[in-house]
Design an enzyme around this catalytic site. Sequence first.
Site, PDB file in Angstrom:
ATOM      1  N   SER A  19       0.818  -1.202   0.000  1.00 26.32           N
ATOM      2  CA  SER A  19       0.000   0.000   0.000  1.00 26.32           C
ATOM      3  C   SER A  19       0.859   1.262   0.000  1.00 26.32           C
ATOM      4  CB  SER A  19      -0.907   0.004   1.233  1.00 26.32           C
ATOM      5  OG  SER A  19      -1.588   1.237   1.361  1.00 26.32           O
TER       6      SER A  19
ATOM      7  N   GLN B 231       0.375  -0.581  -4.860  1.00 23.15           N
ATOM      8  CA  GLN B 231      -0.950   0.029  -4.845  1.00 23.15           C
ATOM      9  C   GLN B 231      -0.818   1.515  -4.544  1.00 23.15           C
ATOM     10  OE1 GLN B 231      -2.428   0.993  -1.609  1.00 23.15           O
ATOM     11  NE2 GLN B 231      -4.226   1.882  -2.567  1.00 23.15           N
TER      12      GLN B 231
ATOM     13  N   TYR C 257      -2.626   5.205  -3.924  1.00 23.11           N
ATOM     14  CA  TYR C 257      -3.692   6.181  -3.750  1.00 23.11           C
ATOM     15  C   TYR C 257      -3.253   7.421  -4.512  1.00 23.11           C
ATOM     16  CZ  TYR C 257      -5.882   3.351  -0.111  1.00 23.11           C
ATOM     17  OH  TYR C 257      -6.515   2.338   0.572  1.00 23.11           O
TER      18      TYR C 257
ATOM     19  N   THR D  14      -6.123   2.547  -6.712  1.00 30.06           N
ATOM     20  CA  THR D  14      -7.364   2.370  -5.972  1.00 30.06           C
ATOM     21  C   THR D  14      -8.276   3.559  -6.227  1.00 30.06           C
ATOM     22  OG1 THR D  14      -6.360   1.001  -4.260  1.00 30.06           O
ATOM     23  CG2 THR D  14      -8.361   2.171  -3.668  1.00 30.06           C
TER      24      THR D  14
ATOM     25  N   LYS E  91      -8.387  -0.791  -9.043  1.00 25.71           N
ATOM     26  CA  LYS E  91      -8.961  -1.481  -7.885  1.00 25.71           C
ATOM     27  C   LYS E  91     -10.130  -0.690  -7.308  1.00 25.71           C
ATOM     28  CE  LYS E  91      -7.666  -3.308  -3.316  1.00 25.71           C
ATOM     29  NZ  LYS E  91      -8.604  -2.552  -2.465  1.00 25.71           N
TER      30      LYS E  91
ATOM     31  N   HIS F 164     -13.868  -2.579  -1.007  1.00 28.60           N
ATOM     32  CA  HIS F 164     -12.949  -2.181   0.063  1.00 28.60           C
ATOM     33  C   HIS F 164     -13.313  -2.879   1.381  1.00 28.60           C
ATOM     34  CE1 HIS F 164      -9.668   0.865  -0.044  1.00 28.60           C
ATOM     35  NE2 HIS F 164      -9.674   0.667   1.272  1.00 28.60           N
TER      36      HIS F 164
ATOM     37  N   ARG G  10     -15.305  -1.036   4.029  1.00 26.52           N
ATOM     38  CA  ARG G  10     -14.696   0.036   4.817  1.00 26.52           C
ATOM     39  C   ARG G  10     -15.014   1.438   4.286  1.00 26.52           C
ATOM     40  NH1 ARG G  10     -10.697  -1.758   8.255  1.00 26.52           N
ATOM     41  NH2 ARG G  10      -9.255  -0.017   7.999  1.00 26.52           N
TER      42      ARG G  10
END
Length: 376
Positions: free
Chosen positions: A110, A131, A133, A159, A254, A278, A281
Amino acid sequence: MDHHVKYPGLSDLKARARKRIPHFVWEYLDSATGQEATLKRNRTKLDEVLLRPSILHGEFTPDLSTTFLGRDYKLPFGVAPVGMSGLIWPGAERLLAQEAARQGIPYSMSTVATQTPEDVAPYLGEDAWFQMYPPRDPDIRKDMMKRAKAAGFNTLIMTVDVPVASRRERQTRGGLTQPPRLTGRLAVQAALRPAWLNGIRKTGMPRMKLMDSYAEQTTSLSSTEHVGYLLRTSPDWDYVKYLRDEWDGPLIIKGVANADDAARLQDEGVDALWVSNHAGRQFDGGPSTIEALPHIRAATTLPLIFDSGIEGGLDILRAIAHGADFVMLGRPWHYALGALGDAGPAHLADMLAKDIVSNMGQLGTKTLKELPARLL
């Protein structure tokens, strides 16, 4: 000790992990948002997916291998990205990367991990996925991808299902801040979990090291308003185009839950879609991932990854029967770490593989490709 005797199922690992992880960390790992209806729906709807057993196939050993994005895997599952992984269990990023490399399965790191790509680089196997953001600043975006590529990450995941911060009420009540601080009641909770605390003393209190390298962090923030949110943006379709132009490896999107988006993403040149909510979440009023999966499968020819709600090998088979090409798990790897420390990931991988073999034997399916025909 044979861990399969004492911890034969994920529920056993989860129960032991809860006794070894401080309460405020457990609430971060185990919670969802709202009334957690989507979290429960993920489980309920998976249970509703039924497969027909088939008999008189003789002795055979099921083939668990699959091909995804041009690579061959002996197992059809991998390690999904989880933020602040090293808070959940000390050294988690390193341990999961090492086990994924040993198993020959993908490891996903992440953006908001407690380690940087450079920290994890020595432990990566051939299938390392980063991954992201999406950063608001294009220079940060380009530098982040450059660092990931140089560290050995060959696949980029963007994501898209976190356009805004969710409330995560249970997590908020737990008291976690970013960066984490052991003060007051949190220190008491940590003291009651000596294995976790001793590990943290060795690794240091976790921070979002990659994010910290791009921003000054001077005050404690709510765990739903951390520095990662201060740097990221809510991406649009142009952002997907930027990534496709800037990243020269496989690009996965994602957080796809709507079939209407799948065809357009395919037109934009992405390489695979990750069907996910997710794990409940972010939004508490949507369908389960297994409900969305067949509609997305019908809308695109792209390879599909599935996550959210997986608790065993049977669930992996359910997802593949519904059209998934690969399955990723996040929480289960951390339950395994919390329960058994360094030995946890290997036990979970073996447990899942054995469960898949057992259920394929009942179904009479020698390969994963035969699973859709067993759907009721």
